[in-house]
Design a protein around this motif. Structure first.
Motif, PDB file in Angstrom:
ATOM      1  N   THR A 118       0.852  -1.187   0.000  1.00  0.00           N
ATOM      2  CA  THR A 118       0.000   0.000   0.000  1.00  0.00           C
ATOM      3  C   THR A 118       0.887   1.236   0.000  1.00  0.00           C
ATOM      4  O   THR A 118       1.964   1.254   0.603  1.00  0.00           O
ATOM      5  CB  THR A 118      -0.935   0.008   1.235  1.00  0.00           C
ATOM      6  N   ARG A 119       0.434   2.276  -0.704  1.00  0.00           N
ATOM      7  CA  ARG A 119       1.237   3.500  -0.767  1.00  0.00           C
ATOM      8  C   ARG A 119       0.343   4.684  -1.128  1.00  0.00           C
ATOM      9  O   ARG A 119      -0.674   4.532  -1.811  1.00  0.00           O
ATOM     10  CB  ARG A 119       2.362   3.364  -1.779  1.00  0.00           C
ATOM     11  N   CYS A 120       0.770   5.846  -0.650  1.00  0.00           N
ATOM     12  CA  CYS A 120       0.140   7.105  -1.034  1.00  0.00           C
ATOM     13  C   CYS A 120       1.242   8.037  -1.505  1.00  0.00           C
ATOM     14  O   CYS A 120       2.331   8.080  -0.923  1.00  0.00           O
ATOM     15  CB  CYS A 120      -0.601   7.738   0.145  1.00  0.00           C
ATOM     16  N   LEU A 121       0.951   8.760  -2.578  1.00  0.00           N
ATOM     17  CA  LEU A 121       1.920   9.680  -3.169  1.00  0.00           C
ATOM     18  C   LEU A 121       1.296  11.052  -3.359  1.00  0.00           C
ATOM     19  O   LEU A 121       0.090  11.164  -3.627  1.00  0.00           O
ATOM     20  CB  LEU A 121       2.398   9.164  -4.533  1.00  0.00           C
ATOM     21  N   VAL A 122       2.136  12.077  -3.233  1.00  0.00           N
ATOM     22  CA  VAL A 122       1.761  13.452  -3.561  1.00  0.00           C
ATOM     23  C   VAL A 122       2.825  13.964  -4.522  1.00  0.00           C
ATOM     24  O   VAL A 122       4.017  13.921  -4.204  1.00  0.00           O
ATOM     25  CB  VAL A 122       1.686  14.342  -2.298  1.00  0.00           C
ATOM     26  N   ASP A 123       2.407  14.397  -5.688  1.00  0.00           N
ATOM     27  CA  ASP A 123       3.341  14.876  -6.727  1.00  0.00           C
ATOM     28  C   ASP A 123       4.446  13.858  -7.003  1.00  0.00           C
ATOM     29  O   ASP A 123       5.618  14.214  -7.162  1.00  0.00           O
ATOM     30  CB  ASP A 123       3.961  16.217  -6.316  1.00  0.00           C
ATOM     31  N   GLY A 124       4.081  12.573  -7.044  1.00  0.00           N
ATOM     32  CA  GLY A 124       5.038  11.522  -7.357  1.00  0.00           C
ATOM     33  C   GLY A 124       5.935  11.102  -6.204  1.00  0.00           C
ATOM     34  O   GLY A 124       6.734  10.186  -6.346  1.00  0.00           O
ATOM     35  N   LYS A 125       5.819  11.762  -5.056  1.00  0.00           N
ATOM     36  CA  LYS A 125       6.653  11.455  -3.889  1.00  0.00           C
ATOM     37  C   LYS A 125       5.844  10.628  -2.896  1.00  0.00           C
ATOM     38  O   LYS A 125       4.721  10.998  -2.531  1.00  0.00           O
ATOM     39  CB  LYS A 125       7.113  12.754  -3.224  1.00  0.00           C
ATOM     40  N   LYS A 126       6.427   9.512  -2.433  1.00  0.00           N
ATOM     41  CA  LYS A 126       5.733   8.678  -1.453  1.00  0.00           C
ATOM     42  C   LYS A 126       5.612   9.418  -0.128  1.00  0.00           C
ATOM     43  O   LYS A 126       6.601   9.932   0.402  1.00  0.00           O
ATOM     44  CB  LYS A 126       6.469   7.359  -1.238  1.00  0.00           C
ATOM     45  N   VAL A 127       4.382   9.478   0.381  1.00  0.00           N
ATOM     46  CA  VAL A 127       4.134  10.095   1.683  1.00  0.00           C
ATOM     47  C   VAL A 127       3.731   9.042   2.718  1.00  0.00           C
ATOM     48  O   VAL A 127       3.771   9.301   3.915  1.00  0.00           O
ATOM     49  CB  VAL A 127       3.065  11.208   1.599  1.00  0.00           C
ATOM     50  N   LEU A 128       3.352   7.857   2.255  1.00  0.00           N
ATOM     51  CA  LEU A 128       2.936   6.766   3.130  1.00  0.00           C
ATOM     52  C   LEU A 128       3.201   5.456   2.411  1.00  0.00           C
ATOM     53  O   LEU A 128       2.930   5.344   1.217  1.00  0.00           O
ATOM     54  CB  LEU A 128       1.441   6.906   3.444  1.00  0.00           C
ATOM     55  N   THR A 129       3.733   4.467   3.134  1.00  0.00           N
ATOM     56  CA  THR A 129       3.891   3.120   2.591  1.00  0.00           C
ATOM     57  C   THR A 129       3.432   2.128   3.645  1.00  0.00           C
ATOM     58  O   THR A 129       3.341   2.452   4.834  1.00  0.00           O
ATOM     59  CB  THR A 129       5.354   2.799   2.197  1.00  0.00           C
ATOM     60  N   GLY A 130       3.155   0.921   3.206  1.00  0.00           N
ATOM     61  CA  GLY A 130       2.770  -0.115   4.151  1.00  0.00           C
ATOM     62  C   GLY A 130       2.375  -1.388   3.439  1.00  0.00           C
ATOM     63  O   GLY A 130       2.603  -1.554   2.244  1.00  0.00           O
ATOM     64  N   GLU A 131       1.800  -2.281   4.239  1.00  0.00           N
ATOM     65  CA  GLU A 131       1.339  -3.564   3.716  1.00  0.00           C
ATOM     66  C   GLU A 131       0.012  -3.902   4.379  1.00  0.00           C
ATOM     67  O   GLU A 131      -0.138  -3.734   5.591  1.00  0.00           O
ATOM     68  CB  GLU A 131       2.370  -4.652   4.020  1.00  0.00           C
ATOM     69  N   ALA A 132      -0.929  -4.375   3.590  1.00  0.00           N
ATOM     70  CA  ALA A 132      -2.239  -4.775   4.096  1.00  0.00           C
ATOM     71  C   ALA A 132      -2.446  -6.265   3.857  1.00  0.00           C
ATOM     72  O   ALA A 132      -1.987  -6.810   2.849  1.00  0.00           O
ATOM     73  CB  ALA A 132      -3.351  -3.997   3.389  1.00  0.00           C
ATOM     74  N   THR A 133      -3.138  -6.882   4.787  1.00  0.00           N
ATOM     75  CA  THR A 133      -3.594  -8.258   4.624  1.00  0.00           C
ATOM     76  C   THR A 133      -5.105  -8.242   4.783  1.00  0.00           C
ATOM     77  O   THR A 133      -5.623  -7.681   5.753  1.00  0.00           O
ATOM     78  CB  THR A 133      -2.973  -9.189   5.693  1.00  0.00           C
ATOM     79  N   VAL A 134      -5.793  -8.849   3.816  1.00  0.00           N
ATOM     80  CA  VAL A 134      -7.253  -8.836   3.834  1.00  0.00           C
ATOM     81  C   VAL A 134      -7.796 -10.227   3.540  1.00  0.00           C
ATOM     82  O   VAL A 134      -7.116 -11.068   2.951  1.00  0.00           O
ATOM     83  CB  VAL A 134      -7.834  -7.836   2.811  1.00  0.00           C
ATOM     84  N   LEU A 135      -9.027 -10.438   3.949  1.00  0.00           N
ATOM     85  CA  LEU A 135      -9.794 -11.634   3.612  1.00  0.00           C
ATOM     86  C   LEU A 135     -10.703 -11.217   2.457  1.00  0.00           C
ATOM     87  O   LEU A 135     -11.566 -10.348   2.602  1.00  0.00           O
ATOM     88  CB  LEU A 135     -10.615 -12.105   4.808  1.00  0.00           C
ATOM     89  N   ALA A 136     -10.480 -11.811   1.294  1.00  0.00           N
ATOM     90  CA  ALA A 136     -11.230 -11.437   0.096  1.00  0.00           C
ATOM     91  C   ALA A 136     -12.508 -12.241  -0.022  1.00  0.00           C
ATOM     92  O   ALA A 136     -12.565 -13.413   0.388  1.00  0.00           O
ATOM     93  CB  ALA A 136     -10.370 -11.668  -1.146  1.00  0.00           C
ATOM     94  N   PRO A 137     -13.548 -11.653  -0.585  1.00  0.00           N
ATOM     95  CA  PRO A 137     -14.785 -12.390  -0.830  1.00  0.00           C
ATOM     96  C   PRO A 137     -14.571 -13.462  -1.898  1.00  0.00           C
ATOM     97  O   PRO A 137     -13.677 -13.360  -2.731  1.00  0.00           O
ATOM     98  CB  PRO A 137     -15.765 -11.321  -1.304  1.00  0.00           C
ATOM     99  N   SER A 138     -15.411 -14.480  -1.851  1.00  0.00           N
ATOM    100  CA  SER A 138     -15.329 -15.579  -2.800  1.00  0.00           C
ATOM    101  C   SER A 138     -16.545 -15.547  -3.712  1.00  0.00           C
ATOM    102  O   SER A 138     -17.634 -15.141  -3.317  1.00  0.00           O
ATOM    103  CB  SER A 138     -15.284 -16.901  -2.054  1.00  0.00           C
ATOM    104  N   GLY A 139     -16.345 -16.018  -4.946  1.00  0.00           N
ATOM    105  CA  GLY A 139     -17.442 -16.142  -5.887  1.00  0.00           C
ATOM    106  C   GLY A 139     -18.116 -17.493  -5.820  1.00  0.00           C
ATOM    107  O   GLY A 139     -19.107 -17.751  -6.498  1.00  0.00           O
ATOM    108  N   LYS A 140     -17.578 -18.396  -4.983  1.00  0.00           N
ATOM    109  CA  LYS A 140     -18.143 -19.730  -4.851  1.00  0.00           C
ATOM    110  C   LYS A 140     -19.240 -19.740  -3.795  1.00  0.00           C
ATOM    111  O   LYS A 140     -19.091 -19.177  -2.726  1.00  0.00           O
ATOM    112  CB  LYS A 140     -17.050 -20.729  -4.446  1.00  0.00           C
TER     113      LYS A 140
END
Length: 147
Positions: free
Chosen positions: A123-145
């Protein structure tokens, strides 16, 4: 101003490493004021011009978690999208976001555990091409089954 990709859901069966989704949003004074009201974080570095001028930032800045919330919006609305459950998020704040800044919030799939429906994303957020925030997310994704 909010500029984002279509909303919806990408189910675990359709997610692939390397997928990227993003949104762009100008952070406004109203956003900062609403965030302060909702969270009760009234730190004057966010709300008081005179106070903020005498800080290391030399002016008002947005709450870091307001910026991080844009990552949540991408995850909850686009990738994986509706029905996603957040399991964890790391954050590193690299630079301030100021009122009027256009923030680009991006998520990129880096690993998938299809059996457990877990997706790891840079995960990242940028302002004018410069990183202002970085990180990593872990999520439980929905299933189509539906079995």
């Amino acid at each position: 101003m909010l500029d984002n990709m279509p909303r919806g859901t990408i189910v675990i069966e359709d997610i692939e490493v390397g997928m990227v989704r993003s949104l762009r949003k100008v952070v406004t004074d109203a956003d900062i004021e609403m965030f302060a009201q909702v969270t009760t974080d009234h730190n004057p570095v966010h709300l008081d011009d005179d106070y903020a001028q005498d800080t290391i930032f030399a002016g008002r800045i947005a709450h870091g978690m307001l910026t991080a919330g844009l990552i949540s919006a991408v995850i909850g609305e686009q990738l994986p999208g509706h029905g996603t459950v957040y399991m964890g998020q790391t954050l590193k704040f690299l630079a301030p976001v100021r009122p009027g800044d256009m923030v680009l919030a991006e998520v990129e799939v880096t690993a998938i555990d299809y059996a457990r429906r877990r997706v790891t994303m840079e995960t990242r957020c940028l302002v004018d091409g410069k990183k202002v925030l970085t990180g990593e997310a872990t999520v439980l994704a929905p299933s189509g089954k539906f079995d």
